[in-house]
Design a protein around this motif. Structure first.
Motif, PDB file in Angstrom:
ATOM      1  N   GLY A   1       0.729  -1.307  -0.052  1.00 23.93           N
ATOM      2  CA  GLY A   1       0.444  -0.324   0.119  1.00 23.93           C
ATOM      3  C   GLY A   1       0.732   1.211  -0.199  1.00 23.93           C
ATOM      4  O   GLY A   1       0.702   2.392  -1.039  1.00 23.93           O
ATOM      5  N   VAL A   2       1.798   1.078   0.963  1.00 25.50           N
ATOM      6  CA  VAL A   2       2.560   2.345   0.315  1.00 25.50           C
ATOM      7  C   VAL A   2       3.416   2.495  -0.663  1.00 25.50           C
ATOM      8  O   VAL A   2       3.718   3.406  -0.975  1.00 25.50           O
ATOM      9  CB  VAL A   2       3.954   2.186   1.818  1.00 25.50           C
ATOM     10  CG1 VAL A   2       4.928   3.378   1.787  1.00 25.50           C
ATOM     11  CG2 VAL A   2       3.168   2.199   3.785  1.00 25.50           C
ATOM     12  N   LEU A   3       3.908   1.188  -1.868  1.00 30.26           N
ATOM     13  CA  LEU A   3       4.783   1.834  -2.285  1.00 30.26           C
ATOM     14  C   LEU A   3       3.717   2.127  -3.458  1.00 30.26           C
ATOM     15  O   LEU A   3       3.761   3.701  -4.143  1.00 30.26           O
ATOM     16  CB  LEU A   3       4.692   0.654  -3.201  1.00 30.26           C
ATOM     17  CG  LEU A   3       6.485   0.199  -2.044  1.00 30.26           C
ATOM     18  CD1 LEU A   3       6.373  -1.627  -2.548  1.00 30.26           C
ATOM     19  CD2 LEU A   3       7.375   0.912  -2.348  1.00 30.26           C
ATOM     20  N   VAL A   4       2.259   1.886  -3.865  1.00 24.96           N
ATOM     21  CA  VAL A   4       1.477   2.707  -4.616  1.00 24.96           C
ATOM     22  C   VAL A   4       0.724   3.825  -3.992  1.00 24.96           C
ATOM     23  O   VAL A   4       1.333   4.734  -4.819  1.00 24.96           O
ATOM     24  CB  VAL A   4      -0.050   1.577  -4.299  1.00 24.96           C
ATOM     25  CG1 VAL A   4      -1.325   2.473  -4.787  1.00 24.96           C
ATOM     26  CG2 VAL A   4       0.057  -0.441  -5.119  1.00 24.96           C
TER      27      VAL A   4
ATOM     28  N   ASP B   1       3.592   5.714  -2.399  1.00 26.12           N
ATOM     29  CA  ASP B   1       4.391   6.734  -2.850  1.00 26.12           C
ATOM     30  C   ASP B   1       4.609   7.303  -4.249  1.00 26.12           C
ATOM     31  O   ASP B   1       4.943   7.797  -4.966  1.00 26.12           O
ATOM     32  CB  ASP B   1       5.841   5.592  -2.273  1.00 26.12           C
ATOM     33  CG  ASP B   1       6.538   7.309  -2.002  1.00 26.12           C
ATOM     34  OD1 ASP B   1       7.048   7.489  -1.224  1.00 26.12           O
ATOM     35  OD2 ASP B   1       7.686   6.426  -3.240  1.00 26.12           O
ATOM     36  N   GLN B   2       4.623   5.847  -5.095  1.00 25.24           N
ATOM     37  CA  GLN B   2       5.217   5.641  -6.611  1.00 25.24           C
ATOM     38  C   GLN B   2       6.190   6.155  -6.909  1.00 25.24           C
ATOM     39  O   GLN B   2       6.481   7.231  -7.754  1.00 25.24           O
ATOM     40  CB  GLN B   2       3.646   7.262  -7.334  1.00 25.24           C
ATOM     41  CG  GLN B   2       2.355   7.017  -7.120  1.00 25.24           C
ATOM     42  CD  GLN B   2       2.254   5.613  -8.075  1.00 25.24           C
ATOM     43  OE1 GLN B   2       2.585   5.807  -9.018  1.00 25.24           O
ATOM     44  NE2 GLN B   2       2.053   4.579  -7.816  1.00 25.24           N
ATOM     45  N   GLY B   3       7.220   5.496  -5.793  1.00 25.69           N
ATOM     46  CA  GLY B   3       8.671   5.753  -6.308  1.00 25.69           C
ATOM     47  C   GLY B   3       9.263   6.841  -5.878  1.00 25.69           C
ATOM     48  O   GLY B   3      10.357   6.902  -6.975  1.00 25.69           O
ATOM     49  N   ARG B   4       8.567   7.567  -5.191  1.00 30.17           N
ATOM     50  CA  ARG B   4       9.073   9.098  -5.107  1.00 30.17           C
ATOM     51  C   ARG B   4      10.419   8.969  -3.797  1.00 30.17           C
ATOM     52  O   ARG B   4      10.906   9.781  -3.883  1.00 30.17           O
ATOM     53  CB  ARG B   4       7.917  10.286  -4.570  1.00 30.17           C
ATOM     54  CG  ARG B   4       7.554  10.704  -5.942  1.00 30.17           C
ATOM     55  CD  ARG B   4       5.734  11.759  -5.673  1.00 30.17           C
ATOM     56  NE  ARG B   4       5.299  11.416  -4.182  1.00 30.17           N
ATOM     57  CZ  ARG B   4       4.239  10.418  -4.953  1.00 30.17           C
ATOM     58  NH1 ARG B   4       4.154  10.562  -6.394  1.00 30.17           N
ATOM     59  NH2 ARG B   4       3.125  10.937  -4.056  1.00 30.17           N
ATOM     60  N   SER B   5       9.985   8.628  -2.033  1.00 26.49           N
ATOM     61  CA  SER B   5      10.262   8.265  -1.631  1.00 26.49           C
ATOM     62  C   SER B   5      11.020   7.242  -1.232  1.00 26.49           C
ATOM     63  O   SER B   5      12.259   6.810  -1.093  1.00 26.49           O
ATOM     64  CB  SER B   5       9.589   9.048  -0.096  1.00 26.49           C
ATOM     65  OG  SER B   5       8.492  10.337  -0.145  1.00 26.49           O
ATOM     66  N   ILE B   6      10.242   6.111  -2.223  1.00 27.22           N
ATOM     67  CA  ILE B   6      10.703   4.703  -1.444  1.00 27.22           C
ATOM     68  C   ILE B   6      11.388   4.256  -2.740  1.00 27.22           C
ATOM     69  O   ILE B   6      11.108   3.837  -3.725  1.00 27.22           O
ATOM     70  CB  ILE B   6       9.949   3.586  -1.089  1.00 27.22           C
ATOM     71  CG1 ILE B   6       9.093   4.166   0.305  1.00 27.22           C
ATOM     72  CG2 ILE B   6      10.351   2.386  -0.721  1.00 27.22           C
ATOM     73  CD1 ILE B   6       8.179   3.008   0.588  1.00 27.22           C
TER      74      ILE B   6
END
Length: 276
Positions: A194-197, A199-204
């Motif tokens: 859920g966090v990855l969805v 975040d969309q690669g901005r932070s992680i």
């Protein structure tokens, strides 16, 4: 004889006497055979060994089953003995607490190892014999699956011992053990996804994601089995991930060993300070 060895033998005898080893072996073998034969359809098309397809299915199964078996073996290893009064009797003999911990842990690990090797080994041999004969060149990923499953089980045994050393009642230990199993096997990855969805690669970034995965022994297990071999990664749908993963097999093995050593060390320290 060394007290630790005596305790290891006792735990193995208890496991054989109460049919723990037999029950777990049959369960693992039957599930592995079912997955192997049901998943052997694609092998006729792509001409790969049935063990390659079976490793993908068994990896997903083992992530749920092996940690649960380990938790059931270990959640009352300490608090259960204290409740029954047998721990005080045991410590009245010339045996140190660290020897009790090590002996019981190694005994439970031996039970889990015997059941895993026998269950998956019988299934692997049967699958190959049913598809034309033994081919030992295809056994490398399957052997890694068995070894990684034992390490995964050992990490959850350590967590079970830590829980059992900290709580005062068996029922509390059982509840916490199930909660820890549920969090690490199911909830952790759901939250991470859920966090990855969002975040969309901005932070992680990819290196940060690799680090986050190391904080869950089931994710370490999944990476070990599903990205370590090209054919396995292709069938698991993780070929893209295996290209991006920067974690070596040595790093993953070290992480899994730490998941065993750190909880077990904390459990030993808690048991040494515990008043009986």
């Amino acid at each position: 004889m060394n007290p630790t060895l005596i305790l290891i033998q006792k735990e193995i005898r208890d496991g054989l006497r109460n049919r723990w080893v037999l029950a777990v072996t049959i369960l693992l073998a039957m599930l592995a055979l079912s997955l192997g034969f049901l998943g052997s359809g694609p092998t006729g098309t792509v001409k790969v060994d049935p063990l390659t397809v079976t490793v993908v299915s068994l990896s997903s199964l083992s992530i749920f089953l092996v940690p649960l078996i380990a938790m059931l073996l270990s959640y009352d290893a300490i608090v259960g003995e204290i409740d029954r009064g047998t721990m005080a009797l045991l410590l009245s003999y010339p045996v140190a607490r660290r020897q009790v911990m090590l002996g019981k842990f190694c005994g439970h690990l031996a039970i889990l190892s015997i059941a895993t090797i026998a269950g998956y080994g019988i299934a692997g041999v049967t699958l190959q014999l049913a598809h034309g004969g033994l081919d030992f060149s295809a056994w490398a990923p399957f052997a890694l699956l068995i070894a990684a499953s034992i390490l995964l089980g050992a990490s959850f045994l350590s967590l079970g011992y830590l829980i059992s050393s900290l709580v005062q009642e068996r029922a509390t230990a059982a509840g916490i053990a199930i909660g820890v199993w549920l969090f690490l096997v199911v909830i952790y990855d759901m939250v991470l996804l859920g966090v990855l969805v969002v975040d969309q690669g901005r932070s992680i970034t990819a290196p940060l994601l690799n680090t986050i995965l190391l904080f869950n022994p089931t994710d370490v297990y999944r990476l070990l089995n599903l990205t370590g071999h090209e054919n396995i990664a292709m069938f698991a749908g993780m070929a893209g991930l295996s290209d991006q993963a920067t974690l070596s097999t040595g790093t993953l093995l070290l992480a899994q060993v730490l998941w065993i050593a750190i909880p077990f060390g904390l459990a030993s320290a808690a048991f040494n300070r515990r008043a009986l």
